[in-house]
Motif scaffolding. Structure first.
Motif, mmCIF file in Angstrom:
data_model
loop_
_atom_site.group_PDB
_atom_site.id
_atom_site.type_symbol
_atom_site.label_atom_id
_atom_site.label_comp_id
_atom_site.label_asym_id
_atom_site.label_seq_id
_atom_site.Cartn_x
_atom_site.Cartn_y
_atom_site.Cartn_z
ATOM 1 N N MET A 1 0.836 -1.199 0.000
ATOM 2 C CA MET A 1 0.000 0.000 0.000
ATOM 3 C C MET A 1 0.874 1.254 0.000
ATOM 4 O O MET A 1 1.779 1.364 0.833
ATOM 5 C CB MET A 1 -0.909 0.017 1.239
ATOM 6 N N PRO A 2 0.622 2.214 -0.866
ATOM 7 C CA PRO A 2 1.425 3.452 -0.876
ATOM 8 C C PRO A 2 1.049 4.347 0.306
ATOM 9 O O PRO A 2 -0.106 4.776 0.416
ATOM 10 C CB PRO A 2 1.038 4.100 -2.198
ATOM 11 N N PRO A 3 1.985 4.615 1.220
ATOM 12 C CA PRO A 3 1.638 5.401 2.408
ATOM 13 C C PRO A 3 1.217 6.831 2.088
ATOM 14 O O PRO A 3 0.518 7.463 2.880
ATOM 15 C CB PRO A 3 2.941 5.379 3.224
ATOM 16 N N GLU A 4 1.592 7.326 0.915
ATOM 17 C CA GLU A 4 1.297 8.714 0.584
ATOM 18 C C GLU A 4 -0.029 8.887 -0.143
ATOM 19 O O GLU A 4 -0.462 10.006 -0.416
ATOM 20 C CB GLU A 4 2.425 9.288 -0.289
ATOM 21 N N ASP A 5 -0.715 7.795 -0.451
ATOM 22 C CA ASP A 5 -1.935 7.859 -1.261
ATOM 23 C C ASP A 5 -3.164 7.829 -0.352
ATOM 24 O O ASP A 5 -3.392 6.856 0.366
ATOM 25 C CB ASP A 5 -1.971 6.690 -2.242
ATOM 26 N N ASP A 6 -3.973 8.880 -0.375
ATOM 27 C CA ASP A 6 -5.148 8.977 0.489
ATOM 28 C C ASP A 6 -6.174 7.883 0.210
ATOM 29 O O ASP A 6 -6.988 7.553 1.081
ATOM 30 C CB ASP A 6 -5.817 10.347 0.305
ATOM 31 N N VAL A 7 -6.153 7.309 -0.989
ATOM 32 C CA VAL A 7 -7.127 6.274 -1.351
ATOM 33 C C VAL A 7 -7.001 5.060 -0.435
ATOM 34 O O VAL A 7 -7.987 4.366 -0.143
ATOM 35 C CB VAL A 7 -6.931 5.856 -2.825
ATOM 36 N N TYR A 8 -5.785 4.820 0.055
ATOM 37 C CA TYR A 8 -5.540 3.602 0.820
ATOM 38 C C TYR A 8 -5.392 3.852 2.320
ATOM 39 O O TYR A 8 -5.011 2.953 3.062
ATOM 40 C CB TYR A 8 -4.271 2.927 0.292
ATOM 41 N N VAL A 9 -5.711 5.077 2.779
ATOM 42 C CA VAL A 9 -5.509 5.413 4.194
ATOM 43 C C VAL A 9 -6.344 4.526 5.107
ATOM 44 O O VAL A 9 -5.849 3.981 6.097
ATOM 45 C CB VAL A 9 -5.829 6.905 4.437
ATOM 46 N N ALA A 10 -7.625 4.374 4.801
ATOM 47 C CA ALA A 10 -8.502 3.584 5.668
ATOM 48 C C ALA A 10 -8.047 2.130 5.734
ATOM 49 O O ALA A 10 -8.014 1.523 6.814
ATOM 50 C CB ALA A 10 -9.947 3.666 5.168
ATOM 51 N N ALA A 11 -7.680 1.570 4.584
ATOM 52 C CA ALA A 11 -7.211 0.180 4.563
ATOM 53 C C ALA A 11 -5.924 0.035 5.359
ATOM 54 O O ALA A 11 -5.748 -0.923 6.122
ATOM 55 C CB ALA A 11 -7.003 -0.288 3.125
ATOM 56 N N ALA A 12 -5.011 0.988 5.211
ATOM 57 C CA ALA A 12 -3.736 0.921 5.919
ATOM 58 C C ALA A 12 -3.933 1.078 7.423
ATOM 59 O O ALA A 12 -3.280 0.393 8.223
ATOM 60 C CB ALA A 12 -2.798 1.998 5.391
ATOM 61 N N ASP A 13 -4.834 1.970 7.841
ATOM 62 C CA ASP A 13 -5.077 2.154 9.274
ATOM 63 C C ASP A 13 -5.632 0.883 9.911
ATOM 64 O O ASP A 13 -5.201 0.475 10.997
ATOM 65 C CB ASP A 13 -6.064 3.310 9.487
ATOM 66 N N ALA A 14 -6.603 0.271 9.242
ATOM 67 C CA ALA A 14 -7.177 -0.974 9.773
ATOM 68 C C ALA A 14 -6.131 -2.078 9.808
ATOM 69 O O ALA A 14 -6.079 -2.880 10.746
ATOM 70 C CB ALA A 14 -8.369 -1.400 8.912
ATOM 71 N N CYS A 15 -5.283 -2.111 8.792
ATOM 72 C CA CYS A 15 -4.216 -3.109 8.720
ATOM 73 C C CYS A 15 -3.220 -2.916 9.865
ATOM 74 O O CYS A 15 -2.808 -3.881 10.520
ATOM 75 C CB CYS A 15 -3.513 -2.992 7.375
ATOM 76 N N GLU A 16 -2.814 -1.697 10.113
ATOM 77 C CA GLU A 16 -1.853 -1.429 11.173
ATOM 78 C C GLU A 16 -2.425 -1.785 12.538
ATOM 79 O O GLU A 16 -1.708 -2.290 13.411
ATOM 80 C CB GLU A 16 -1.432 0.034 11.118
ATOM 81 N N ASN A 17 -3.701 -1.548 12.727
ATOM 82 C CA ASN A 17 -4.344 -1.935 13.984
ATOM 83 C C ASN A 17 -4.299 -3.447 14.171
ATOM 84 O O ASN A 17 -4.009 -3.954 15.265
ATOM 85 C CB ASN A 17 -5.789 -1.429 13.998
ATOM 86 N N TRP A 18 -4.563 -4.180 13.074
ATOM 87 C CA TRP A 18 -4.500 -5.651 13.155
ATOM 88 C C TRP A 18 -3.071 -6.111 13.453
ATOM 89 O O TRP A 18 -2.861 -7.006 14.271
ATOM 90 C CB TRP A 18 -4.973 -6.281 11.847
ATOM 91 N N LEU A 19 -2.093 -5.504 12.793
ATOM 92 C CA LEU A 19 -0.698 -5.898 12.994
ATOM 93 C C LEU A 19 -0.251 -5.668 14.431
ATOM 94 O O LEU A 19 0.472 -6.494 15.006
ATOM 95 C CB LEU A 19 0.207 -5.137 12.032
ATOM 96 N N ARG A 20 -0.658 -4.557 15.032
ATOM 97 C CA ARG A 20 -0.279 -4.305 16.423
ATOM 98 C C ARG A 20 -0.800 -5.408 17.344
ATOM 99 O O ARG A 20 -0.081 -5.888 18.231
ATOM 100 C CB ARG A 20 -0.809 -2.939 16.863
ATOM 101 N N LYS A 21 -2.038 -5.829 17.119
ATOM 102 C CA LYS A 21 -2.606 -6.906 17.936
ATOM 103 C C LYS A 21 -1.879 -8.225 17.688
ATOM 104 O O LYS A 21 -1.612 -8.990 18.619
ATOM 105 C CB LYS A 21 -4.097 -7.062 17.621
ATOM 106 N N ALA A 22 -1.553 -8.494 16.425
ATOM 107 C CA ALA A 22 -0.874 -9.751 16.086
ATOM 108 C C ALA A 22 0.530 -9.789 16.678
ATOM 109 O O ALA A 22 0.992 -10.835 17.153
ATOM 110 C CB ALA A 22 -0.813 -9.922 14.571
ATOM 111 N N ILE A 23 1.234 -8.657 16.648
ATOM 112 C CA ILE A 23 2.583 -8.597 17.221
ATOM 113 C C ILE A 23 2.529 -8.808 18.722
ATOM 114 O O ILE A 23 3.347 -9.531 19.301
ATOM 115 C CB ILE A 23 3.239 -7.245 16.875
ATOM 116 N N THR A 24 1.557 -8.202 19.377
ATOM 117 C CA THR A 24 1.388 -8.386 20.820
ATOM 118 C C THR A 24 1.142 -9.855 21.148
ATOM 119 O O THR A 24 1.720 -10.408 22.091
ATOM 120 C CB THR A 24 0.215 -7.530 21.329
ATOM 121 N N LEU A 25 0.292 -10.506 20.369
ATOM 122 C CA LEU A 25 -0.017 -11.913 20.599
ATOM 123 C C LEU A 25 1.200 -12.803 20.360
ATOM 124 O O LEU A 25 1.454 -13.746 21.115
ATOM 125 C CB LEU A 25 -1.168 -12.342 19.682
#
Length: 668
Positions: free
Chosen positions: A122-146
């Motif tokens: 996902m391109p971090p600079e592209d607003d089209v993918y912001v929502a997808a990237a935010d949800a993805c990062e939230n999932w990754l934080r939980k997965a890393i913690t687990l």
């Protein structure tokens, strides 16, 4: 004993239920056979259809993006590659799971590898993918913690790398390519620091003879040699090492190993016909400043040819050989005269037979150095001979055998290939005899059982010298299976899993494959008392893990699927003729329990498939390094095999008057 006839099946007490079921099974079998024959291509064989893969799509998108920003991409080609990249990204967004992560298929649970790679695409600079990237990062934080046991509020490169390495353990075959892709896409922080999180693959070992790999403790198996070279090379290119003699040696052999990388690239451009592996190789060479290298050029051309209309990529080009051998085995029933034996014309059989013979490797494989005689999963140039597709081809050829010397010669060569790959423990590995502790040189129950079935089927036609070798291989294989049976009676496979089960193991698949081998041995009077007892215990385990709805999942208390239910029904039919235990008074109680489970399983299958009209697939397949997939051929061919087996067993056990349909006509 006649190979075309199983021992007598004991008569069930459920004669009324079974006779009512028979016409329904016959109808479903006919519908399913028509559907399977319709799926055969105009070229005469089956290609199947693999599920699209978020991991494959993410890696392909990353490789294309790296090429776009490299000096090797001609200006006039940019719009074409940008279109491919953007379509892939858009497909990824559409496939994101509600929890924010991605699974390997549209039906798979989110996992850290695929989610991290999709995040990198996902391109971090592209607003089209912001929502997808935010949800993805939230999932990754939980997965890393687990995974790490450390509560994280931000995605630390070190914690992310640790979590990914934890998933694969000592096997670097997949973890290091994933981490490299993340580093090259800027997701592990600045490159000098990012490379410290990634082990250095010893790419220089590719310059040594293959026979030395075991002695050198190569951290990847031979099929991953392209990744070893490209990914090891890109890290070496970026990281300064003060061990000057070793640096000098690596520089000296760099040209040689890159030539080897080119030499083993298939004519299609795709290593193993696999989109992830080819993408990793291309991305790594681009990252090392080699965007104009022929390997990159042909690898990217392979990616362009492999993309689907919706912008996604599958894990591999096709499983044509595997899909064809499974289809032939489900259509060409040869163990009874009570059911029409084939829906393939004589000309169809000839075309498939000739095509299968042409797929056998006649020379040493240039990539893995495998000896002649084996078959790969695909008919394309990137295939590699393996010990699941080889027995599959042997079994299919036995059903298409026209008595010609060519078929017998191919069967002898294939049988030899299998006994020569047999490990010291008696089991069968995937690609090569064991020289390490990695998955694909270790023995597995499903491959061993498959080889046993192929050897048994061809044994009567083999010359005496080959029969002696097969007898030895059978004895060793059976002993291996006896040693590896679980205490509860099940066997675990290598190539199939269940995402709902503990450790993601598909014990129903593994157990069903071994019971098929037991049936083949029993049909030829080769079933020993210890193995018969093991098969009885396996059958009892299948009875215990049947779900209340009548179906089976991969293990106890997992959701029922068409694939696993059909495999279990087939396996239980195979167990019906087993001789009674020494302390048993006869077949009757055993047969009644088995028949009851079979009938319930058949009713579930009929309902789930709409009487043979629809066959939705489940993600039960494992590709390399536990990469999930589903194949639309599986539920269909497994159901056809099971239904045919039940019809045969029922007709052999029921009195003639009990085989009449509702109108009074005998079911035919």
């Amino acid at each position: 004993m006649n190979l075309n006839r199983l021992p007598p099946v004991p008569m069930p007490r459920q004669t009324s239920e079974l006779s009512d079921l028979l016409p329904k099974l016959e109808e479903a079998l006919n519908h399913g056979r028509d559907l399977l024959c319709h799926q055969r291509g105009s070229h005469g064989h089956w290609d199947g259809h693999l599920s699209s893969s978020a991991l494959s799509t993410a890696t392909a998108v990353s490789a294309i993006q790296a090429y776009l920003v490299s000096p090797g991409c001609p200006h006039q080609e940019r719009s074409r590659w940008e279109s491919l990249r953007d379509r892939g990204r858009q497909w990824l967004v559409r496939q994101q799971n509600p929890d924010g992560g991605w699974g390997d298929t549209s039906l798979s649970f989110s996992n850290i590898s695929t989610t991290a790679l999709a995040w990198a695409a996902m391109p971090p600079e592209d607003d089209v993918y912001v929502a997808a990237a935010d949800a993805c990062e939230n999932w990754l934080r939980k997965a890393i913690t687990l995974a790490t046991g450390i509560e994280v509020t931000a995605i630390s490169p070190q914690h992310l790398a640790t979590a990914i390495r934890e998933r694969y353990g000592k096997d670097h075959t997949f973890s290091v390519p994933i981490l490299t892709a993340l580093a090259l896409q800027g997701r592990l922080g600045p490159l000098p620091e990012a490379w410290r999180l990634i082990p250095q693959l010893p790419f220089e070992l590719a310059a040594f003879p293959r026979a030395w790999y075991a002695m050198l403790s190569l951290p990847v198996v031979s099929y991953a040699l392209p990744a070893l070279i490209a990914i090891g090379y890109v890290r070496f290119h970026h990281v300064r090492n003060w061990n000057l003699p070793w640096v000098g040696f690596r520089r000296a052999v760099s040209g040689r190993v890159l030539r080897i990388l080119r030499e083993i690239q298939p004519t299609s451009g795709g290593y193993l016909e696999a989109i992830p592996l080819t993408s990793f190789v291309s991305l790594s060479l681009i990252g090392a400043g080699l965007s104009e290298h022929p390997v990159v050029r042909d690898g990217l051309a392979f990616l362009e040819r492999s993309v689907r209309e919706d912008g996604s990529w599958a894990i591999d080009s096709n499983l044509a050989t595997w899909a064809t051998t499974l289809s032939v085995s489900s259509l060409q029933a040869n163990n009874s005269n009570t059911v029409p034996q084939t829906t393939l014309s004589g000309d169809d059989q000839r075309r498939i037979r000739e095509w299968l013979l042409a797929q056998q490797y006649r020379e040493v494989h240039p990539y893995t150095r495998a000896k002649p005689g084996g078959w790969a999963w695909t008919d394309l140039s990137g295939g590699v001979p393996d010990a699941d597709d080889t027995p599959g081809a042997l079994l299919a050829l036995s059903l298409l055998d026209d008595g010609s010397p060519d078929v017998l010669s191919a069967a002898l060569s294939g049988s030899k290939w299998l006994w020569e790959i047999q490990n010291a423990d008696g089991g069968i590995p995937t690609f090569c005899r064991g020289w390490g502790t990695l998955p694909f040189d270790r023995s597995s129950a499903d491959l061993t059982a498959h080889a046993i079935r192929a050897w048994v089927r061809w044994f009567p036609r083999m010359p005496v010298s080959a029969q002696l070798r097969i007898a030895q291989a059978l004895d060793r294989g059976i002993k291996y299976l006896l040693r590896t049976q679980r205490a509860e009676g099940a066997w675990a496979p290598l190539w199939f899993g269940n995402q709902h089960a503990t450790d993601q193991e598909n014990l129903v698949y593994g157990t069903s494959r071994v019971l098929s081998a037991g049936s083949a041995l029993h049909a030829t009077d080769r079933l020993s008392a210890p193995f018969a007892d093991a098969c009885r215990r396996a059958s009892l385990w299948l009875l215990k893990v049947q779900n209340r709805d009548g179906g089976w999942g991969g293990a106890a208390q997992t959701p029922s699927s068409i694939e696993e239910t059909a495999l279990a029904v087939d396996a239980l039919c195979n167990s019906l003729p087993l001789p009674p235990a020494e302390n048993s008074t006869g077949h009757e109680p055993w047969a009644d329990s088995i028949w009851s489970a079979i009938i319930r399983g058949c009713h579930w299958l009929l309902e789930r498939t709409e009487s043979g009209r629809k066959f939705p697939a489940s993600p039960i397949g494992f590709y390399f390094a536990k990469l999930w997939y589903f194949e639309t051929t599986y539920p269909l061919v497994y159901s056809l095999t099971a239904w045919h087996r039940v019809i045969v067993a029922a007709r052999e056990s029921l009195p003639q008057h009990e085989q009449e349909g509702p109108s009074g006509d005998t079911v035919s």
